[in-house]
Design a protein around this motif. Structure first.
Motif, PDB file in Angstrom:
ATOM      1  N   PRO A 254       6.200  14.902 -13.473  1.00 43.30           N
ATOM      2  CA  PRO A 254       6.814  13.800 -12.736  1.00 43.30           C
ATOM      3  C   PRO A 254       7.444  14.262 -11.431  1.00 43.30           C
ATOM      4  CG  PRO A 254       8.082  14.338 -14.720  1.00 43.30           C
ATOM      5  CD  PRO A 254       6.824  15.119 -14.793  1.00 43.30           C
ATOM      6  N   GLY A 255       7.336  13.430 -10.418  1.00 44.51           N
ATOM      7  CA  GLY A 255       7.954  13.720  -9.126  1.00 44.51           C
ATOM      8  C   GLY A 255       9.474  13.665  -9.236  1.00 44.51           C
ATOM      9  N   ALA A 256      10.139  14.119  -8.185  1.00 49.93           N
ATOM     10  CA  ALA A 256      11.606  14.124  -8.177  1.00 49.93           C
ATOM     11  C   ALA A 256      12.127  12.695  -8.063  1.00 49.93           C
ATOM     12  CB  ALA A 256      12.108  14.958  -7.007  1.00 49.93           C
ATOM     13  N   GLY A 257      13.122  12.386  -8.886  1.00 52.32           N
ATOM     14  CA  GLY A 257      13.816  11.105  -8.780  1.00 52.32           C
ATOM     15  C   GLY A 257      12.906   9.900  -8.791  1.00 52.32           C
ATOM     16  N   ILE A 258      13.170   8.990  -7.887  1.00 54.19           N
ATOM     17  CA  ILE A 258      12.472   7.702  -7.869  1.00 54.19           C
ATOM     18  C   ILE A 258      10.981   7.848  -7.604  1.00 54.19           C
ATOM     19  CG2 ILE A 258      12.802   7.180  -5.396  1.00 54.19           C
ATOM     20  CD1 ILE A 258      13.316   4.659  -8.273  1.00 54.19           C
ATOM     21  N   GLU A 259      10.558   8.965  -7.029  1.00 52.23           N
ATOM     22  CA  GLU A 259       9.132   9.197  -6.751  1.00 52.23           C
ATOM     23  C   GLU A 259       8.265   8.973  -7.991  1.00 52.23           C
ATOM     24  OE1 GLU A 259       6.981  10.144  -4.214  1.00 52.23           O
ATOM     25  OE2 GLU A 259       8.577   9.689  -2.795  1.00 52.23           O
ATOM     26  N   ARG A 260       8.802   9.329  -9.148  1.00 56.86           N
ATOM     27  CA  ARG A 260       8.011   9.252 -10.382  1.00 56.86           C
ATOM     28  C   ARG A 260       7.718   7.813 -10.798  1.00 56.86           C
ATOM     29  NH1 ARG A 260      11.705  12.404 -14.471  1.00 56.86           N
ATOM     30  NH2 ARG A 260      11.726  13.775 -12.649  1.00 56.86           N
ATOM     31  N   MET A 261       8.385   6.864 -10.167  1.00 58.39           N
ATOM     32  CA  MET A 261       8.111   5.460 -10.490  1.00 58.39           C
ATOM     33  C   MET A 261       6.967   4.894  -9.651  1.00 58.39           C
ATOM     34  SD  MET A 261       9.876   4.533 -13.063  1.00 58.39           S
ATOM     35  CE  MET A 261      10.889   5.653 -14.042  1.00 58.39           C
ATOM     36  N   ARG A 262       6.419   5.697  -8.752  1.00 57.52           N
ATOM     37  CA  ARG A 262       5.188   5.295  -8.083  1.00 57.52           C
ATOM     38  C   ARG A 262       4.050   5.448  -9.085  1.00 57.52           C
ATOM     39  NH1 ARG A 262       5.232   7.491  -1.887  1.00 57.52           N
ATOM     40  NH2 ARG A 262       3.256   6.381  -1.956  1.00 57.52           N
ATOM     41  N   VAL A 263       3.015   4.644  -8.942  1.00 58.11           N
ATOM     42  CA  VAL A 263       1.907   4.750  -9.897  1.00 58.11           C
ATOM     43  C   VAL A 263       0.615   5.005  -9.118  1.00 58.11           C
ATOM     44  CG1 VAL A 263       0.743   3.693 -11.884  1.00 58.11           C
ATOM     45  CG2 VAL A 263       3.153   3.161 -11.433  1.00 58.11           C
ATOM     46  N   GLY A 264      -0.093   3.945  -8.720  1.00 53.18           N
ATOM     47  CA  GLY A 264      -1.367   4.112  -8.018  1.00 53.18           C
ATOM     48  C   GLY A 264      -1.222   3.872  -6.523  1.00 53.18           C
ATOM     49  N   THR A 265      -2.358   3.685  -5.881  1.00 56.43           N
ATOM     50  CA  THR A 265      -2.407   3.464  -4.434  1.00 56.43           C
ATOM     51  C   THR A 265      -1.597   2.225  -4.050  1.00 56.43           C
ATOM     52  OG1 THR A 265      -4.618   4.399  -4.502  1.00 56.43           O
ATOM     53  CG2 THR A 265      -4.002   3.202  -2.506  1.00 56.43           C
ATOM     54  N   PRO A 266      -0.662   2.353  -3.122  1.00 55.25           N
ATOM     55  CA  PRO A 266       0.165   1.187  -2.765  1.00 55.25           C
ATOM     56  C   PRO A 266      -0.621   0.148  -1.966  1.00 55.25           C
ATOM     57  CG  PRO A 266       0.748   3.074  -1.402  1.00 55.25           C
ATOM     58  CD  PRO A 266      -0.250   3.564  -2.412  1.00 55.25           C
ATOM     59  N   PRO A 267      -0.238  -1.138  -2.105  1.00 62.23           N
ATOM     60  CA  PRO A 267      -0.918  -2.219  -1.391  1.00 62.23           C
ATOM     61  C   PRO A 267      -0.449  -2.265   0.066  1.00 62.23           C
ATOM     62  CG  PRO A 267       0.844  -3.117  -2.733  1.00 62.23           C
ATOM     63  CD  PRO A 267       0.840  -1.637  -2.976  1.00 62.23           C
ATOM     64  N   VAL A 268      -1.084  -1.464   0.898  1.00 64.61           N
ATOM     65  CA  VAL A 268      -0.611  -1.216   2.261  1.00 64.61           C
ATOM     66  C   VAL A 268      -0.486  -2.496   3.086  1.00 64.61           C
ATOM     67  CG1 VAL A 268      -1.164  -0.053   4.428  1.00 64.61           C
ATOM     68  CG2 VAL A 268      -1.535   1.126   2.254  1.00 64.61           C
ATOM     69  N   VAL A 269      -1.452  -3.396   2.944  1.00 63.44           N
ATOM     70  CA  VAL A 269      -1.418  -4.600   3.778  1.00 63.44           C
ATOM     71  C   VAL A 269      -0.248  -5.492   3.361  1.00 63.44           C
ATOM     72  CG1 VAL A 269      -2.749  -6.548   4.646  1.00 63.44           C
ATOM     73  CG2 VAL A 269      -3.911  -4.399   4.111  1.00 63.44           C
ATOM     74  N   GLN A 270      -0.059  -5.645   2.054  1.00 70.96           N
ATOM     75  CA  GLN A 270       1.086  -6.441   1.584  1.00 70.96           C
ATOM     76  C   GLN A 270       2.402  -5.770   1.952  1.00 70.96           C
ATOM     77  OE1 GLN A 270      -1.279  -9.327  -1.012  1.00 70.96           O
ATOM     78  NE2 GLN A 270       0.819  -9.389  -0.332  1.00 70.96           N
ATOM     79  N   MET A 271       2.431  -4.456   1.946  1.00 70.59           N
ATOM     80  CA  MET A 271       3.654  -3.720   2.321  1.00 70.59           C
ATOM     81  C   MET A 271       3.983  -3.976   3.790  1.00 70.59           C
ATOM     82  SD  MET A 271       4.768  -1.141  -0.027  1.00 70.59           S
ATOM     83  CE  MET A 271       4.116  -0.681  -1.632  1.00 70.59           C
ATOM     84  N   THR A 272       2.943  -3.955   4.620  1.00 71.96           N
ATOM     85  CA  THR A 272       3.152  -4.137   6.057  1.00 71.96           C
ATOM     86  C   THR A 272       3.646  -5.554   6.344  1.00 71.96           C
ATOM     87  OG1 THR A 272       1.415  -2.519   6.440  1.00 71.96           O
ATOM     88  CG2 THR A 272       2.014  -3.907   8.306  1.00 71.96           C
ATOM     89  N   LEU A 273       3.124  -6.489   5.586  1.00 69.69           N
ATOM     90  CA  LEU A 273       3.558  -7.880   5.690  1.00 69.69           C
ATOM     91  C   LEU A 273       5.049  -7.983   5.341  1.00 69.69           C
ATOM     92  CD1 LEU A 273       1.986 -10.429   6.351  1.00 69.69           C
ATOM     93  CD2 LEU A 273       1.262 -10.552   3.976  1.00 69.69           C
TER      94      LEU A 273
END
Lengths: 397, 397
Positions: A254-273
């Protein structure tokens, strides 16, 4: 000072519409279409795979998380974006249960949004071994927290009534009994000041398409208290939550701290929105939003009770116990809501008889409230709702 | 007949770039920016909450699923979109394990993408009770399938070597031993004809940002064979997978068939983006894509072996055993790839020494292959890669 004239000017509001449903799906930030077009053309189109670094796509979930953190009173670096709220509920709940391995009960209440209850049901069923979900009335949560409870899973603001739990008090009670807390902020984040750190919450999750105006399908967020961040075991152990994703190890670390709560590829377009909406929120003081939201809700309740005696208040009368929405009950609630919508006042309906109205000071003014109630009263006086087109039953989403 | 001149014209390809990395992130469909701008302005902007029905957002996950179904040989109505591939791996694996309650072993191979292995590790750890993941070499999968295996979790095409498993043969073997199969089609869907139904696969999952050109963060898909669709227990029991989501019941009742694999609110904007890519795929015959992909890969291997003797083929030589990518190993692979990228030939690098090139006939021509190898040969002859700027080590995504 939050300039509500400025904030209102940042949103696209359809002509002739009074939108009291920002608690379901917030309106479009005017800057969004151009920003997304540029993102598609210049980032995806031109940079292609290099966009992950060149345009900061890979860093978005944490960078946006920090902007959400300010709105919910989280410590910077302890919120990350991704997936949907249901998935984040699952992650938080699974991690919390593993931190209390000697206990088997998840405690929730009947005012929780069904998806939270469903995700909990799915998880306890998968785990077996006597894990179970106990659901009590919202008013009975406090007394139901006992030494068997591993985790309380509560939504701060009830999606139907707008009733607000006392996050700090219930968290303190849970901790006193040795339980952990998962708070769902779906109807809180962006609607009122939240202080997850001050309330000593263990986990918090939320969505960004309601009060945060991220658009349909906008990503969710998860907060893990710093004291748990390096201990929480990710049940959804995805590669972007790995300590070194690009080492392509065969074993999960697991990544350090909150990093481990990431899972798969993030939805970049929705994030940018979502970023275009947060550009507005960055200039907003949530205490002032709250003050104005209370003012609008009080105005609405006062005017409705004055001019629409057929409706019965379903939300708590005390503003301190309410979120940023007001619900009324009426025998013909569904038909009345259809008539309202036909007149350009958008609220929504929840079976059997609940009419729900959300108030977002970022784009709703006192004149809008006045006008909306005027239309409502006219509909009720003229029995306009009693026309066949409004009595026709159809699905409401 | 697939018209590859037409398909190529549908994509935005940056000037002067030969993009051999569509197996990581496919290029932008030219129609996408205008379509998304319209979607934001007219659907979200004007329809707001009513867009869920009025613009068919709620129906998208199934409607798009049916378009994917054609590409992977699935029965219509048995594919649904949503979440990320990692989440879909988890869903499929959890459901498959519950269908084989008397067994405890998940079998995978070291050629699988790490995230699949991580998600499996997270799941078996959460389940406890002797559940375990066994990872063997790709060549040893067949003999490792025994009566202890509950589920095989395999990616059809290896992300590094391009080696292709025989889906039908391994599925038959698994069934013979009483095991179920979860197939990851990340490097198959849109790259070559897949026949999940013909191969008798039990579950299949995949992503849409690689060969399917859905953009960064595009949604994933899941297929459940009709014989399991109404039996599979959803571990991720979200409200949109409920039989009647808008009844807001307190208890979870799984929806019919593939519906139960829906979880939370779908990413509407990313879905709409994917639709613009599928508008191209709807006019494509996957058998012809495969034929042309084999031709391009063979051409590439032939030219590289002729003009770049320093490189050693890492992919299977037999096209039948390969996906739509070719990998070569070279001692200075990282620096060589950096030099190639600087010259406009985009491939990618996987430690320790693998240079990976993807070939998508929808936009890559034989002249592109020729030119790319010409540049590669020139770099190697002139030892252009041996300059400090290419030897500098940095993260490759």
């Amino acid at each position: 000072m939050t300039d509500f004239t400025w904030t209102r000017a940042q949103f696209h509001l359809p002509m002739g519409m009074i939108y009291l449903d920002g608690n379901s799906l917030g309106p479009l930030p005017k800057a969004a279409p151009a920003r997304i077009e540029a993102m598609l053309r210049h980032e995806w189109g031109e940079q292609l795979i290099t966009g992950w670094n060149a345009s900061g796509w890979m860093a978005q979930p944490r960078a946006i998380g920090d902007r959400i953190a300010r709105l919910i009173g989280a410590e910077p670096g302890h919120v990350v974006m991704g997936d949907t709220l249901s998935i984040k509920v699952y992650q938080a709940l699974a991690a919390a249960l593993k931190l209390r391995p000697d206990r088997r009960v998840v405690l929730s209440d009947s005012g929780n949004f069904p998806s939270d209850l469903y995700m909990a049901q799915g998880l306890v069923k998968l785990l077996g071994q006597d894990y179970r979900l106990r659901v009590v009335k919202p008013t009975e949560v406090a007394e139901a927290i006992d030494e068997n409870v591993a985790v309380t899973l509560l939504t701060e603001v009830d999606y139907r009534t707008g009733r607000r739990h006392d996050m700090a008090a219930l968290t303190a009670l849970a901790h006193e009994k040795g339980a952990l807390t998962v708070w769902d902020l779906a109807h809180s984040a962006g609607a009122l000041p939240v202080d997850v750190s001050g309330a000593d919450a263990d986990f918090a999750v939320g969505c960004t398409y309601k009060y945060l105006n991220g658009g349909p399908g906008a990503p969710a967020f998860i907060y893990v208290a710093p004291r748990h961040a390096d201990l929480a075991e990710p049940a959804l152990a995805g590669w972007l939550g790995h300590a070194k994703p690009f080492d392509f190890d065969r074993d999960y670390t697991p990544g350090a701290g909150i990093e481990r709560m990431r899972v798969g590829t993030p939805p970049v377009v929705q994030m940018t929105l979502l970023e275009t909406a947060l550009d507005i929120f960055d200039r907003v003081d949530m205490a002032e939003v709250r003050k104005q939201s209370v003012r609008l809700c009080e105005q609405f309740i006062g005017l409705v009770e004055e001019s629409c005696p057929q409706l019965r208040l379903f939300s708590p009368r005390d503003p301190a116990q309410r979120g940023s929405q007001v619900s009324f009950r009426a025998e013909n609630g569904y038909a009345i809501m259809q008539a309202l919508i036909a007149e350009g006042v958008i609220g929504d309906f929840r079976a059997p008889d609940v009419m729900r109205f959300g108030f977002c000071p970022l784009y709703i003014r006192e004149t809008d409230v006045e006008e909306a109630v005027g239309i409502l009263a006219r509909i009720l006086r003229g029995a306009l709702w009693d026309r066949p087109e409004f009595l026709r039953r159809k699905a409401v989403t």
